[in-house]
Motif scaffolding. Structure first.
Motif, short mmCIF file in Angstrom:
data_model
loop_
_atom_site.label_atom_id
_atom_site.label_comp_id
_atom_site.label_asym_id
_atom_site.label_seq_id
_atom_site.Cartn_x
_atom_site.Cartn_y
_atom_site.Cartn_z
N ASP A 35 -38.38 57.45 -38.47
CA ASP A 35 -37.85 56.27 -37.77
C ASP A 35 -37.53 55.14 -38.75
OD1 ASP A 35 -37.83 57.30 -35.19
OD2 ASP A 35 -39.91 56.77 -34.83
N ARG A 36 -38.44 54.92 -39.70
CA ARG A 36 -38.19 53.87 -40.69
C ARG A 36 -36.99 54.22 -41.57
NH1 ARG A 36 -41.90 51.82 -45.85
NH2 ARG A 36 -40.37 50.28 -46.58
N LEU A 37 -36.93 55.47 -42.00
CA LEU A 37 -35.81 55.89 -42.85
C LEU A 37 -34.48 55.75 -42.11
CD1 LEU A 37 -37.37 59.08 -44.49
CD2 LEU A 37 -36.93 56.88 -45.60
N ALA A 38 -34.49 56.07 -40.83
CA ALA A 38 -33.26 55.94 -40.04
C ALA A 38 -32.84 54.48 -39.92
CB ALA A 38 -33.47 56.55 -38.66
N ARG A 39 -33.80 53.59 -39.70
CA ARG A 39 -33.46 52.16 -39.60
C ARG A 39 -32.88 51.63 -40.91
NH1 ARG A 39 -38.51 52.05 -36.92
NH2 ARG A 39 -39.53 51.22 -38.80
N GLU A 40 -33.51 52.00 -42.02
CA GLU A 40 -33.03 51.52 -43.32
C GLU A 40 -31.65 52.11 -43.63
OE1 GLU A 40 -34.45 49.31 -45.16
OE2 GLU A 40 -36.42 49.14 -44.19
N ALA A 41 -31.45 53.36 -43.27
CA ALA A 41 -30.17 54.01 -43.56
C ALA A 41 -29.05 53.43 -42.71
CB ALA A 41 -30.28 55.52 -43.30
N ALA A 42 -29.33 53.12 -41.44
CA ALA A 42 -28.32 52.52 -40.57
C ALA A 42 -27.86 51.18 -41.13
CB ALA A 42 -28.87 52.36 -39.16
N ALA A 43 -28.80 50.41 -41.64
CA ALA A 43 -28.45 49.12 -42.25
C ALA A 43 -27.59 49.33 -43.49
CB ALA A 43 -29.71 48.35 -42.59
N VAL A 62 -32.73 64.03 -34.41
CA VAL A 62 -31.80 63.00 -34.83
C VAL A 62 -32.24 61.63 -34.30
CG1 VAL A 62 -29.80 64.55 -34.95
CG2 VAL A 62 -30.34 63.39 -32.79
N SER A 63 -31.65 60.59 -34.86
CA SER A 63 -31.82 59.23 -34.37
C SER A 63 -30.45 58.70 -33.99
CB SER A 63 -32.44 58.33 -35.45
OG SER A 63 -33.75 58.75 -35.77
N LEU A 113 -27.91 59.77 -36.84
CA LEU A 113 -28.52 60.03 -38.14
C LEU A 113 -29.46 61.22 -38.07
CD1 LEU A 113 -29.43 56.35 -39.02
CD2 LEU A 113 -27.90 57.77 -40.39
N ALA A 114 -29.41 62.05 -39.10
CA ALA A 114 -30.34 63.16 -39.23
C ALA A 114 -31.16 62.95 -40.50
CB ALA A 114 -29.60 64.49 -39.30
N VAL A 115 -32.47 62.81 -40.35
CA VAL A 115 -33.37 62.64 -41.50
C VAL A 115 -33.96 64.00 -41.82
CG1 VAL A 115 -35.44 61.50 -42.36
CG2 VAL A 115 -33.91 60.29 -40.78
N ALA A 116 -33.80 64.44 -43.06
CA ALA A 116 -34.25 65.79 -43.43
C ALA A 116 -34.74 65.83 -44.87
CB ALA A 116 -33.13 66.80 -43.22
N ARG A 117 -35.52 66.86 -45.19
CA ARG A 117 -36.01 67.06 -46.55
C ARG A 117 -34.98 67.76 -47.43
NH1 ARG A 117 -40.45 67.51 -43.23
NH2 ARG A 117 -42.31 66.35 -43.90
N HIS A 118 -34.08 68.52 -46.81
CA HIS A 118 -33.08 69.27 -47.56
C HIS A 118 -31.72 69.06 -46.92
CE1 HIS A 118 -30.85 72.70 -49.29
NE2 HIS A 118 -31.73 72.63 -50.27
N TRP A 119 -30.69 69.04 -47.74
CA TRP A 119 -29.37 68.72 -47.22
C TRP A 119 -28.85 69.75 -46.23
CZ3 TRP A 119 -25.11 71.84 -47.80
CH2 TRP A 119 -25.10 72.77 -48.83
N ARG A 120 -29.21 71.00 -46.39
CA ARG A 120 -28.72 72.03 -45.46
C ARG A 120 -29.28 71.79 -44.05
NH1 ARG A 120 -26.07 76.14 -48.18
NH2 ARG A 120 -26.44 76.18 -50.44
N THR A 121 -30.55 71.40 -43.98
CA THR A 121 -31.16 71.09 -42.69
C THR A 121 -30.50 69.85 -42.09
OG1 THR A 121 -33.26 71.98 -43.49
CG2 THR A 121 -33.32 70.62 -41.50
N ALA A 135 -21.47 60.10 -38.10
CA ALA A 135 -22.73 60.82 -38.28
C ALA A 135 -23.07 60.82 -39.76
CB ALA A 135 -22.63 62.25 -37.75
N ALA A 136 -24.36 60.84 -40.04
CA ALA A 136 -24.80 60.81 -41.44
C ALA A 136 -26.16 61.47 -41.55
CB ALA A 136 -24.87 59.37 -41.96
N MET A 137 -26.51 61.84 -42.77
CA MET A 137 -27.85 62.40 -43.01
C MET A 137 -28.57 61.57 -44.05
SD MET A 137 -26.83 66.00 -44.85
CE MET A 137 -25.53 66.10 -46.08
N VAL A 138 -29.88 61.53 -43.92
CA VAL A 138 -30.74 60.76 -44.82
C VAL A 138 -31.65 61.74 -45.55
CG1 VAL A 138 -32.33 58.82 -45.00
CG2 VAL A 138 -30.73 58.94 -43.08
N LEU A 139 -31.63 61.70 -46.88
CA LEU A 139 -32.37 62.65 -47.69
C LEU A 139 -33.25 61.93 -48.70
CD1 LEU A 139 -29.36 64.99 -48.57
CD2 LEU A 139 -31.02 65.35 -46.72
#
Length: 213
Positions: A35-43, A62-63, A113-121, A135-139
């Protein structure tokens, strides 16, 4: 006496062998909760809206970032239609004979937003939502330090129009790739209407007032 040949240890007087790993790679960890990573990434992406709590949609974590449509929300209140999360019911709203009387979409989905440990996920989670908007991903930054990320992740993300944000251990965000807004997306359909209703339900559940437009 044990004799080691390469990565296999052979024990004298026995026909048994055992594999000895040459290197143990620790798993990649997220630097903070999703949740925190998604908030920071959206900003960092410049998405203006409420970052809703991490949840599962269509089997993907997803967020959703959304804004309340004040006029449509007021109309929903007037006609007594709260968020509807039953997919079968929402699907009927796009039928030609029912579309004119369907309740208006009460939120605008800014992005997913999709927060994941690996880009494929992350890509597997984010791509289906890119058909409808941003749409975006956070790694983690550590997951981006490889030739695989440069040679495979970034070109594919660019092709799908996905944004890519990386976060280091101090949750400092870097925008590796901005999401594309100049691509052709699908119009309103049963899937997008249902996502909208799910976001509407989450927005109304928040204690703080949601930004409106």
């Amino acid at each position: 006496m044990a004799v080691t040949r390469g990565q296999t240890a052979v024990t004298s007087g026995s026909n048994s062998t055992r594999s000895v790993p040459s290197r143990v790679v620790p798993p990649v960890e997220l630097p903070a909760d999703p949740d925190r990573l998604a908030r920071e990434a959206a900003a960092r992406l410049g998405w203006d809206g409420v970052v809703l709590p991490h949840r599962k949609l269509f089997g993907r974590h997803v967020s959703v970032v959304a804004r309340l449509r004040s006029e449509a929300h007021a109309e929903r209140i007037a006609i007594g239609v709260e968020p509807v999360t039953d997919r079968a019911t929402v699907a009927t709203w796009t039928w030609p004979e029912l579309a004119p009387t369907a309740p208006p979409a009460a939120v605008r989905v800014v992005g997913v937003l999709a927060v994941a440990r690996h880009w494929r996920t992350g890509m597997a989670a984010a791509v289906p939502f890119a058909r409808y908007g941003e749409a975006a991903m956070v790694l983690p930054t550590s997951a981006a330090l490889s030739h695989d990320y440069v040679d495979n992740c970034l070109p594919r993300a660019r092709a799908y129009g996905l944004g890519v944000v990386t976060a280091d251990e101090d949750v400092t965000m870097e925008l590796d790739l901005a999401s594309r807004v100049d691509r052709i997306t699908l119009g309103e359909d049963p899937v997008s209407r249902w996502i909208n209703e799910m976001a509407y339900e989450q927005l109304l559940a928040l204690e703080a007032p949601a930004p409106a437009e």
